[in-house]
Write a protein that holds these residues in place. Sequence first.
Motif, PDB file in Angstrom:
ATOM      1  N   SER A 156     -18.477 -41.738  11.530  1.00 20.85           N
ATOM      2  CA  SER A 156     -18.481 -41.349  12.495  1.00 20.85           C
ATOM      3  C   SER A 156     -18.849 -40.113  13.048  1.00 20.85           C
ATOM      4  O   SER A 156     -18.687 -38.950  12.106  1.00 20.85           O
ATOM      5  CB  SER A 156     -16.442 -41.481  13.894  1.00 20.85           C
ATOM      6  OG  SER A 156     -16.749 -40.914  14.430  1.00 20.85           O
ATOM      7  N   ARG A 157     -19.093 -39.536  14.469  1.00 25.93           N
ATOM      8  CA  ARG A 157     -19.388 -37.783  14.137  1.00 25.93           C
ATOM      9  C   ARG A 157     -18.550 -37.593  15.901  1.00 25.93           C
ATOM     10  O   ARG A 157     -17.832 -38.428  16.692  1.00 25.93           O
ATOM     11  CB  ARG A 157     -21.252 -37.968  14.704  1.00 25.93           C
ATOM     12  CG  ARG A 157     -21.485 -38.227  13.575  1.00 25.93           C
ATOM     13  CD  ARG A 157     -21.057 -37.038  12.362  1.00 25.93           C
ATOM     14  NE  ARG A 157     -22.754 -37.919  11.599  1.00 25.93           N
ATOM     15  CZ  ARG A 157     -22.221 -38.220  10.258  1.00 25.93           C
ATOM     16  NH1 ARG A 157     -21.236 -39.421   9.952  1.00 25.93           N
ATOM     17  NH2 ARG A 157     -23.787 -38.646   9.874  1.00 25.93           N
ATOM     18  N   SER A 158     -18.153 -35.954  15.838  1.00 25.08           N
ATOM     19  CA  SER A 158     -17.607 -36.017  16.971  1.00 25.08           C
ATOM     20  C   SER A 158     -18.552 -35.719  18.217  1.00 25.08           C
ATOM     21  O   SER A 158     -19.825 -35.676  18.299  1.00 25.08           O
ATOM     22  CB  SER A 158     -17.344 -34.135  16.393  1.00 25.08           C
ATOM     23  OG  SER A 158     -18.753 -33.017  16.302  1.00 25.08           O
ATOM     24  N   MET A 159     -17.971 -35.752  19.142  1.00 24.98           N
ATOM     25  CA  MET A 159     -18.049 -35.207  20.756  1.00 24.98           C
ATOM     26  C   MET A 159     -18.620 -34.425  20.570  1.00 24.98           C
ATOM     27  O   MET A 159     -19.916 -34.949  21.704  1.00 24.98           O
ATOM     28  CB  MET A 159     -16.992 -35.582  21.851  1.00 24.98           C
ATOM     29  CG  MET A 159     -16.026 -36.515  22.290  1.00 24.98           C
ATOM     30  SD  MET A 159     -17.465 -38.266  22.310  1.00 24.98           S
ATOM     31  CE  MET A 159     -17.713 -37.096  23.789  1.00 24.98           C
ATOM     32  N   ALA A 160     -18.545 -33.107  19.757  1.00 26.47           N
ATOM     33  CA  ALA A 160     -19.259 -31.787  20.046  1.00 26.47           C
ATOM     34  C   ALA A 160     -20.803 -31.932  19.312  1.00 26.47           C
ATOM     35  O   ALA A 160     -21.867 -31.584  19.723  1.00 26.47           O
ATOM     36  CB  ALA A 160     -18.614 -30.992  18.987  1.00 26.47           C
ATOM     37  N   PHE A 161     -20.079 -33.062  18.128  1.00 27.14           N
ATOM     38  CA  PHE A 161     -21.836 -33.179  17.654  1.00 27.14           C
ATOM     39  C   PHE A 161     -22.763 -33.726  18.364  1.00 27.14           C
ATOM     40  O   PHE A 161     -24.450 -33.664  18.586  1.00 27.14           O
ATOM     41  CB  PHE A 161     -21.317 -33.803  16.589  1.00 27.14           C
ATOM     42  CG  PHE A 161     -22.481 -34.450  15.536  1.00 27.14           C
ATOM     43  CD1 PHE A 161     -23.733 -34.057  14.440  1.00 27.14           C
ATOM     44  CD2 PHE A 161     -23.452 -35.941  16.464  1.00 27.14           C
ATOM     45  CE1 PHE A 161     -24.740 -34.173  14.384  1.00 27.14           C
ATOM     46  CE2 PHE A 161     -24.248 -36.297  15.930  1.00 27.14           C
ATOM     47  CZ  PHE A 161     -25.321 -35.957  14.496  1.00 27.14           C
ATOM     48  N   HIS A 162     -21.960 -34.523  19.537  1.00 28.98           N
ATOM     49  CA  HIS A 162     -22.916 -35.473  20.593  1.00 28.98           C
ATOM     50  C   HIS A 162     -22.761 -35.133  21.130  1.00 28.98           C
ATOM     51  O   HIS A 162     -24.617 -35.281  21.474  1.00 28.98           O
ATOM     52  CB  HIS A 162     -22.135 -36.883  20.239  1.00 28.98           C
ATOM     53  CG  HIS A 162     -22.356 -37.745  19.545  1.00 28.98           C
ATOM     54  ND1 HIS A 162     -23.343 -38.341  19.050  1.00 28.98           N
ATOM     55  CD2 HIS A 162     -21.006 -38.099  18.502  1.00 28.98           C
ATOM     56  CE1 HIS A 162     -22.901 -38.858  17.831  1.00 28.98           C
ATOM     57  NE2 HIS A 162     -21.683 -39.361  17.495  1.00 28.98           N
ATOM     58  N   GLY A 163     -22.644 -33.842  22.179  1.00 24.32           N
ATOM     59  CA  GLY A 163     -22.650 -32.643  23.103  1.00 24.32           C
ATOM     60  C   GLY A 163     -24.048 -32.375  22.439  1.00 24.32           C
ATOM     61  O   GLY A 163     -24.706 -32.176  23.708  1.00 24.32           O
ATOM     62  N   VAL A 164     -23.950 -32.298  21.756  1.00 25.59           N
ATOM     63  CA  VAL A 164     -25.033 -31.210  21.489  1.00 25.59           C
ATOM     64  C   VAL A 164     -26.353 -32.519  21.041  1.00 25.59           C
ATOM     65  O   VAL A 164     -27.612 -31.137  21.400  1.00 25.59           O
ATOM     66  CB  VAL A 164     -24.682 -29.753  20.104  1.00 25.59           C
ATOM     67  CG1 VAL A 164     -25.654 -29.475  19.734  1.00 25.59           C
ATOM     68  CG2 VAL A 164     -23.723 -29.260  20.916  1.00 25.59           C
ATOM     69  N   ALA A 165     -26.184 -32.914  20.087  1.00 25.66           N
ATOM     70  CA  ALA A 165     -27.492 -33.633  19.897  1.00 25.66           C
ATOM     71  C   ALA A 165     -28.328 -34.397  21.817  1.00 25.66           C
ATOM     72  O   ALA A 165     -29.512 -34.448  21.860  1.00 25.66           O
ATOM     73  CB  ALA A 165     -26.874 -34.971  19.835  1.00 25.66           C
ATOM     74  N   VAL A 166     -26.757 -34.729  22.688  1.00 24.34           N
ATOM     75  CA  VAL A 166     -27.865 -34.870  23.629  1.00 24.34           C
ATOM     76  C   VAL A 166     -28.323 -34.146  24.090  1.00 24.34           C
ATOM     77  O   VAL A 166     -29.557 -34.330  24.889  1.00 24.34           O
ATOM     78  CB  VAL A 166     -26.791 -35.764  24.569  1.00 24.34           C
ATOM     79  CG1 VAL A 166     -26.447 -36.054  25.813  1.00 24.34           C
ATOM     80  CG2 VAL A 166     -26.209 -37.393  24.158  1.00 24.34           C
ATOM     81  N   ALA A 167     -27.589 -32.494  24.949  1.00 27.63           N
ATOM     82  CA  ALA A 167     -28.272 -31.375  25.359  1.00 27.63           C
ATOM     83  C   ALA A 167     -29.517 -31.553  23.913  1.00 27.63           C
ATOM     84  O   ALA A 167     -30.714 -30.956  25.261  1.00 27.63           O
ATOM     85  CB  ALA A 167     -27.908 -30.901  25.381  1.00 27.63           C
ATOM     86  N   SER A 168     -29.426 -31.386  23.517  1.00 25.91           N
ATOM     87  CA  SER A 168     -31.251 -31.220  22.349  1.00 25.91           C
ATOM     88  C   SER A 168     -32.290 -32.342  22.904  1.00 25.91           C
ATOM     89  O   SER A 168     -33.088 -32.174  23.074  1.00 25.91           O
ATOM     90  CB  SER A 168     -30.318 -30.686  20.757  1.00 25.91           C
ATOM     91  OG  SER A 168     -29.842 -29.412  20.643  1.00 25.91           O
ATOM     92  N   LEU A 169     -31.684 -33.153  22.696  1.00 25.21           N
ATOM     93  CA  LEU A 169     -32.540 -34.036  23.272  1.00 25.21           C
ATOM     94  C   LEU A 169     -33.154 -34.628  24.410  1.00 25.21           C
ATOM     95  O   LEU A 169     -34.846 -34.691  24.423  1.00 25.21           O
ATOM     96  CB  LEU A 169     -32.762 -35.673  22.623  1.00 25.21           C
ATOM     97  CG  LEU A 169     -31.630 -35.965  21.253  1.00 25.21           C
ATOM     98  CD1 LEU A 169     -31.093 -37.139  20.514  1.00 25.21           C
ATOM     99  CD2 LEU A 169     -32.570 -35.531  20.475  1.00 25.21           C
ATOM    100  N   LEU A 170     -32.571 -33.784  25.205  1.00 25.86           N
ATOM    101  CA  LEU A 170     -32.594 -34.367  26.576  1.00 25.86           C
ATOM    102  C   LEU A 170     -33.208 -32.417  26.851  1.00 25.86           C
ATOM    103  O   LEU A 170     -34.707 -33.407  27.062  1.00 25.86           O
ATOM    104  CB  LEU A 170     -31.517 -33.555  27.856  1.00 25.86           C
ATOM    105  CG  LEU A 170     -30.862 -35.091  27.822  1.00 25.86           C
ATOM    106  CD1 LEU A 170     -29.478 -34.326  28.815  1.00 25.86           C
ATOM    107  CD2 LEU A 170     -31.643 -36.516  28.718  1.00 25.86           C
ATOM    108  N   LEU A 171     -33.576 -31.868  25.742  1.00 24.30           N
ATOM    109  CA  LEU A 171     -34.389 -30.507  26.400  1.00 24.30           C
ATOM    110  C   LEU A 171     -35.406 -31.169  25.929  1.00 24.30           C
ATOM    111  O   LEU A 171     -36.803 -30.568  25.960  1.00 24.30           O
ATOM    112  CB  LEU A 171     -33.481 -29.038  26.037  1.00 24.30           C
ATOM    113  CG  LEU A 171     -33.369 -29.011  26.822  1.00 24.30           C
ATOM    114  CD1 LEU A 171     -31.808 -27.761  25.953  1.00 24.30           C
ATOM    115  CD2 LEU A 171     -33.517 -27.944  27.571  1.00 24.30           C
TER     116      LEU A 171
END
Length: 142
Positions: free
Chosen positions: A33-48
């Motif tokens: 599993s990965r942390s919510m922080a990891f996924h938050g950064v990932a989603v924001a980066s992927l959206l940009l």
Amino acid sequence: MQAFLNAYYLVMAVYGWWSWQHGEGDGPLQVGSRSMAFHGVAVASLLLLSVAATHMSVSGSVSTLEYADTLITVFSLFATWLVAQKVLQNWLYWIGIDALAVWFNWQLGLYLTSLLMGLYVIMAVYGYHQWQQSTEADIATA
């Protein structure tokens, strides 16, 4: 781009197979599993990245379909990497990606493809629950 995507998926399939078999050297790779922080950064980066890639590849005005197409591709590349890493949350990405692909293909008049993507949503929900149960069983036996 299709050739690139297929080459990427081939490389990730081989890498994922090897990774799942050998894990971290002490047996097969376990679901992680990965942390919510990891996924938050990932989603924001992927959206940009998706917005930037859409604007770089399209001249003139950009439609919602063009954004959706790029978003599906960018997030699919990332979700495939998560699958190769055996990260539980990959299924949540696939649920979102496939749900967007249902709408996207429906808008293009690709109704059978849209139905196939709907089936993929159901399969991703099932996969998430299976991996989650597997993880809970591993914790209970440890």
